[in-house]
Design a protein around this motif. Structure first.
Motif, short mmCIF file in Angstrom:
data_model
loop_
_atom_site.label_atom_id
_atom_site.label_comp_id
_atom_site.label_asym_id
_atom_site.label_seq_id
_atom_site.Cartn_x
_atom_site.Cartn_y
_atom_site.Cartn_z
N ILE A 149 44.48 -49.72 48.68
CA ILE A 149 43.05 -49.53 48.77
C ILE A 149 42.70 -49.41 50.04
O ILE A 149 41.80 -48.60 50.74
CB ILE A 149 42.20 -50.66 48.13
CG1 ILE A 149 42.40 -50.46 46.52
CG2 ILE A 149 40.83 -50.85 48.53
CD1 ILE A 149 42.01 -51.84 45.70
N VAL A 150 43.07 -50.27 51.06
CA VAL A 150 42.98 -50.26 52.46
C VAL A 150 43.13 -48.91 53.21
O VAL A 150 42.38 -48.25 53.83
CB VAL A 150 43.55 -51.35 53.12
CG1 VAL A 150 43.43 -51.18 54.57
CG2 VAL A 150 43.16 -52.59 52.60
N LYS A 151 44.57 -48.41 52.88
CA LYS A 151 44.89 -47.03 53.47
C LYS A 151 43.82 -45.73 52.84
O LYS A 151 43.71 -44.76 53.50
CB LYS A 151 46.33 -46.77 53.05
CG LYS A 151 47.23 -47.61 53.92
CD LYS A 151 48.69 -47.19 53.88
CE LYS A 151 49.57 -48.43 54.55
NZ LYS A 151 51.17 -47.69 54.27
N THR A 176 37.37 -40.72 40.03
CA THR A 176 38.85 -41.16 39.19
C THR A 176 39.07 -42.66 39.13
O THR A 176 38.82 -43.16 40.00
CB THR A 176 39.79 -40.47 40.03
OG1 THR A 176 39.79 -39.09 40.09
CG2 THR A 176 41.35 -40.55 39.20
N ARG A 177 39.25 -42.68 37.68
CA ARG A 177 39.40 -44.23 37.58
C ARG A 177 41.05 -44.46 37.20
O ARG A 177 41.72 -43.60 36.55
CB ARG A 177 38.90 -44.93 36.51
CG ARG A 177 37.19 -45.09 36.57
CD ARG A 177 36.55 -45.79 35.35
NE ARG A 177 35.33 -46.26 35.80
CZ ARG A 177 34.21 -45.45 35.67
NH1 ARG A 177 34.45 -44.21 35.19
NH2 ARG A 177 33.00 -45.98 35.85
N GLY A 178 41.74 -45.64 37.74
CA GLY A 178 42.90 -45.81 37.67
C GLY A 178 43.15 -47.21 36.73
O GLY A 178 42.91 -48.24 37.53
N TRP A 179 44.18 -46.89 35.58
CA TRP A 179 44.68 -48.00 35.21
C TRP A 179 46.17 -48.35 35.41
O TRP A 179 46.49 -47.35 36.01
CB TRP A 179 44.41 -47.96 33.54
CG TRP A 179 43.17 -47.93 32.86
CD1 TRP A 179 42.45 -49.09 32.22
CD2 TRP A 179 42.10 -47.05 32.86
NE1 TRP A 179 41.17 -48.64 31.88
CE2 TRP A 179 41.01 -47.37 32.32
CE3 TRP A 179 41.88 -45.68 33.31
CZ2 TRP A 179 39.84 -46.81 32.01
CZ3 TRP A 179 40.75 -44.92 33.14
CH2 TRP A 179 39.58 -45.60 32.65
N ALA A 215 43.87 -53.62 30.11
CA ALA A 215 42.84 -52.63 29.51
C ALA A 215 41.86 -52.14 30.44
O ALA A 215 41.25 -51.09 30.00
CB ALA A 215 42.18 -53.57 28.39
N ALA A 216 41.42 -53.14 31.43
CA ALA A 216 40.17 -52.56 32.41
C ALA A 216 41.01 -51.83 33.54
O ALA A 216 42.05 -51.83 33.83
CB ALA A 216 39.75 -53.72 32.84
N PRO A 217 40.04 -50.81 33.97
CA PRO A 217 40.46 -50.06 35.36
C PRO A 217 40.92 -50.78 36.20
O PRO A 217 40.14 -51.82 36.45
CB PRO A 217 39.52 -49.09 35.41
CG PRO A 217 38.01 -49.55 34.77
CD PRO A 217 38.80 -50.35 33.83
N ILE A 218 41.63 -50.43 37.28
CA ILE A 218 41.90 -51.33 38.46
C ILE A 218 41.22 -50.79 39.84
O ILE A 218 40.53 -51.59 40.39
CB ILE A 218 43.41 -51.12 38.76
CG1 ILE A 218 44.29 -51.59 37.67
CG2 ILE A 218 43.88 -51.93 40.25
CD1 ILE A 218 45.85 -51.48 37.69
N VAL A 219 40.97 -49.58 39.94
CA VAL A 219 40.28 -49.22 40.97
C VAL A 219 39.69 -47.88 40.65
O VAL A 219 39.92 -47.18 39.55
CB VAL A 219 41.07 -48.85 42.18
CG1 VAL A 219 41.74 -49.85 42.85
CG2 VAL A 219 42.06 -47.70 41.88
N GLU A 222 37.92 -52.48 40.71
CA GLU A 222 37.29 -52.95 39.32
C GLU A 222 38.03 -54.06 38.70
O GLU A 222 38.66 -54.83 39.26
CB GLU A 222 37.71 -51.73 38.44
CG GLU A 222 37.05 -50.26 39.11
CD GLU A 222 35.49 -50.32 38.63
OE1 GLU A 222 35.00 -51.23 38.22
OE2 GLU A 222 34.75 -49.32 39.22
N ALA A 223 37.60 -54.43 37.32
CA ALA A 223 37.81 -55.57 36.67
C ALA A 223 39.38 -55.88 36.64
O ALA A 223 39.80 -57.17 36.60
CB ALA A 223 37.11 -55.62 35.44
#
Length: 210
Positions: free
Chosen positions: A168-170, A87-90, A74-78, A180-181
């Motif tokens: 995320i690192v790249k 931009t939020r990504g689920w 339910a929460a965004p990943i990044v 995110e959560a």
């Protein structure tokens, strides 16, 4: 009835026997202390082990994993910030983006191994563990147990988590990427599913056969 059929029937009746999956040798099952494992005397492979967890702990972990599973999805990943655009990504949006980019099979596999299989696995765990607590074997119990055995290797939340961390690192050199959560939720879910995977499913069969 031929000799092979008689042997198979005997093994089904004798719940005190363990058959090695690697060399097919038959062993007498013995009592183990929590955390101990029994190895095959012929090839050295692990026959069975006794988890440190009991049914109550397993049920508590399963309920916790189910709650974390909902929160993680339910929460965004990044969150990515680049050029003034946020931009939020689920998980769902990541799968859709992968599908739209032309890698449909990869998106389908990701959706199955990260969402569908863990959801099915947790649902089956809740079903069989609740039945064990109620000391009952409802219709579908055997099918649920077999389903758990087949689903265990296909739940790959940890692979998805590693892939996200590598991404995320790249991407950190191109945009500001903030975990995110949802990402923390998948991390906790990985730990809980790993703990559930240490439980010997045969213990549930034995509890109903007593």
């Amino acid at each position: 009835m031929d000799m092979k059929a008689r042997a198979l029937t005997t093994l089904r009746i004798r719940t005190d026997l363990a058959v090695c999956e690697h060399c097919d040798s038959v062993h007498q099952r013995g009592r183990l202390a929590p955390g101990e494992a029994a190895d095959c005397r012929v090839c050295g492979a692990t026959l069975y082990r006794r988890s440190r967890l009991d049914v109550d702990a397993m049920l508590a972990l399963t309920i916790a994993a189910a709650i974390v599973f909902v929160l993680a999805n339910a929460a965004p990943i990044v969150t990515m910030q680049s050029g003034g655009v946020t931009t939020r990504g689920w998980l769902g949006s990541i799968v859709v983006a992968a599908w739209d980019s032309g890698v449909g099979p990869v998106a389908a596999i990701a959706a199955a191994t990260v969402f569908l299989f863990p959801l099915a696995q947790l649902s089956l765990y809740l079903f069989v563990l609740s039945a064990s607590k109620l000391d009952a074997r409802p219709p579908g119990f055997a099918a649920a147990m077999h389903g758990l055995r087949y689903l265990r290797p296909w739940s790959m939340v940890e692979v998805f988590l590693i892939g996200i961390l590598v991404s995320i690192v790249k991407m950190s050199s191109l945009a500001k990427v903030t975990p995110e959560a949802g990402l923390w939720g998948f991390g906790v879910l990985t730990i809980l599913l790993t703990a559930l995977g240490t439980f010997e499913l045969r213990a549930l069969w034995d509890a109903h056969d007593e």
